[in-house]
Design an enzyme around this catalytic site. Structure first.
Site, PDB file in Angstrom:
ATOM      1  N   LYS A   7       4.060   7.996   9.485  1.00  0.00           N
ATOM      2  CA  LYS A   7       5.244   7.063   9.584  1.00  0.00           C
ATOM      3  C   LYS A   7       5.887   7.953  10.503  1.00  0.00           C
ATOM      4  CE  LYS A   7       5.220   2.602   8.694  1.00  0.00           C
ATOM      5  NZ  LYS A   7       5.102   1.386   9.605  1.00  0.00           N
ATOM      6  N   SER A  28      -3.564   7.109   5.205  1.00  0.00           N
ATOM      7  CA  SER A  28      -1.948   6.751   6.107  1.00  0.00           C
ATOM      8  C   SER A  28      -0.913   7.301   5.308  1.00  0.00           C
ATOM      9  CB  SER A  28      -1.904   5.549   5.801  1.00  0.00           C
ATOM     10  OG  SER A  28      -1.975   4.891   5.186  1.00  0.00           O
TER      11      SER A  28
END
Length: 508
Positions: free
Chosen positions: A55, A309
């Site tokens: 992110k 992730s």
């Protein structure tokens, strides 16, 4: 609605300004996993970012592109985790004040991580939607720039740099790239880049069964909100996919795979054994999809890349993931067995189990001709569960496989024994509580006092949602009136009175 221009988006990815804060993370071969699934598996290690998640890329690219005037106004965002840290870190780097709205249920470790970057945090509401509304209201009132977690072009372009790095780092063109999917920012950006340079590489989105945001919207053809979202893999627990990300996904995603929470936990274990890193559930989601695909014989031959992730996991969630990992990998079986209440029956049962290691054994005498025991045993794989049942049947023992029974896994195996009075009818419900102070008290206040609670079991897994099992006595059989009262609590619920696990071990 016009489709997003993928040529323009590719150019934006190429020009994305992310490396002031983001790292070029490695794409590593996982030898043991590769042997097990009989194809090369490569792990794209976004858990190695300074904020432990991809992110940071989208947030950095978005804030880097603000004008001086916009930076003066500051930025705001809504998030319970990784996006919040990305915006906070990028805001600090570009000397831009950041205000992050987070649900009240956000674990303290995540709030602290955001504040450590100098951002202001405001805890509002029980879920993302309520926090997001507060953030949007704040942006309108103050002029702060709202940074969307996934549906802005600059955010998508920032995430797309993951795909660019994969293609630069791989020694050969990958046959497929498996990508964890929630709001769609990562799969849209990565898919756009990879399809532009390697059209034959398959882009496979992986979602949790309890949060099939992309699956649902693809079926309906338009962004479609989910009625209910399972928050277990909180990094992808999104109610509604983005308008832009859905349009991009329609053009670049070849297939969507749904995986269970147990399969996700098994993949967390696989990542740990490959890297000695404990990732969050969403961080292992793509690997869970590849392993399921391979097990079903559907994974393409050749090199397969999976996105790891993120690794923003609460310490108190690790035990729960360990508990469920072996069930997800087929390395444990949980079952109920019916055994005659007579001398020698237990020895017969042990002979039927053979030399399989026992992980747990639960039994309480219930004064009947048949005893029901709850047993956990080690197994080699999913196929061995059928062999256990047949072995038991050869000894005249009836077995019910509860390995996928939510009530048994989440509550029953952790409860003390006991049954309610047979003279008063009982009904059983499963609830989801927000993990915030006062949630239980609010629940009890909302109930009509005439209903006697005969069973109550609650477990905290370090998630934003708590899981509660609750039994009620209904002496006059007025279940409709009870459910009308329960509906006033506002908490999601499901009936469990007909569950086999309840019938075997809890019903009078």
């Amino acid at each position: 609605m016009s489709k997003v221009n993928l040529h323009d988006l590719k150019a934006r990815i190429e020009a994305a300004n992310v490396y002031a804060l983001a790292k070029r993370t490695p794409c590593e071969l996982a030898p043991k996993l590769s042997l097990e699934v009989e194809r090369n598996i490569w792990l794209k290690r976004e858990d190695m970012q300074d904020v432990f998640s991809f992110k940071i890329r989208g947030a950095t690219n978005r804030i880097a592109g603000l004008t001086d005037e916009e930076r003066t106004r500051g930025v705001c965002a809504a998030s319970a985790g990784n996006h919040a840290q990305g915006v906070a870190a990028a805001g600090a780097y570009y000397n831009t004040a950041a205000v992050i709205f987070m649900p009240v249920t956000t674990p303290a470790i995540k709030v602290t991580a955001v504040e450590r970057h100098g951002a202001e945090t405001r805890l509002v509401g029980d879920n993302y939607d309520e926090a997001c509304k507060a953030a949007l209201d704040y942006a309108e009132e103050t002029g702060a720039v709202f940074i969307h977690p996934f549906d802005e072009t600059d955010v998508i372009a920032g995430q797309g740099t993951v795909g660019r790095e994969i293609m630069e780092q791989m020694p050969r063109t990958p046959a497929a790239v498996y990508i964890c999917t929630g709001g769609g920012g990562l799969v849209s950006g990565v898919g756009t880049w990879i399809k532009s340079v390697s059209p034959n590489t398959r882009i496979i989105a992986v979602e949790p069964e309890g949060a099939p945001t992309l699956t649902t919207s693809l079926k309906e053809g338009t962004p479609t909100p989910l009625e209910k979202v399972d928050s277990f893999a909180d990094g992808v627990a999104v109610k509604l996919i983005g308008t832009n990300t859905l349009e991009i996904a329609k053009q670049v995603v070849d297939e969507v795979i749904l995986v269970s929470n147990d399969e996700i936990c098994a993949a967390v274990k696989d990542v740990f054994e490959a890297t000695r890193t404990v990732v969050e559930p969403a961080g292992a989601l793509a690997l869970a999809g590849l392993i399921k695909h391979a097990r079903e014989g559907k994974a393409p031959d050749g090199d397969c890349v999976v996105t790891i992730s993120g690794a923003n996991v609460n310490f108190d969630r690790i035990g729960h993931m360990v508990e469920r990992a072996e069930l997800g990998a087929g390395e444990e079986m949980l079952f109920a067995a019916a055994i005659p209440e007579r001398p020698g029956a237990f020895l017969n049962f042990c002979n039927a189990m053979g030399r399989r290691p026992v992980t747990e054994f639960n039994y309480r005498y219930a004064e009947s001709e048949t005893a029901h025991v709850l047993v956990g045993i080690k197994t080699r794989d999913l196929e061995e569960r059928a062999k256990v049942i047949s072995d038991m049947a050869s000894h005249d023992i009836t077995v019910t496989d509860l390995s996928r029974d939510r009530l048994a896994k989440r509550h029953l195996r952790h409860m003390v024994g006991g049954r309610a009075s047979a003279d008063i009818p009982e009904v059983l419900y499963r609830f989801e509580f927000p993990e915030r102070p006062g949630a239980l008290t609010d629940f009890l206040i909302a109930l009509d006092a005439r209903w006697n609670i005969s069973l109550f079991h609650y477990r905290n897994h370090g998630n934003s949602t708590g899981h509660v099992l609750c039994g009620f006595q209904v002496p006059k059989g007025d279940v409709d009136a009870l459910e009308e009262s329960l509906a006033k609590t506002g908490y999601p619920m499901a009936v469990e009175t007909g569950s086999k696990a309840y019938e075997y071990f809890l019903r009078a």
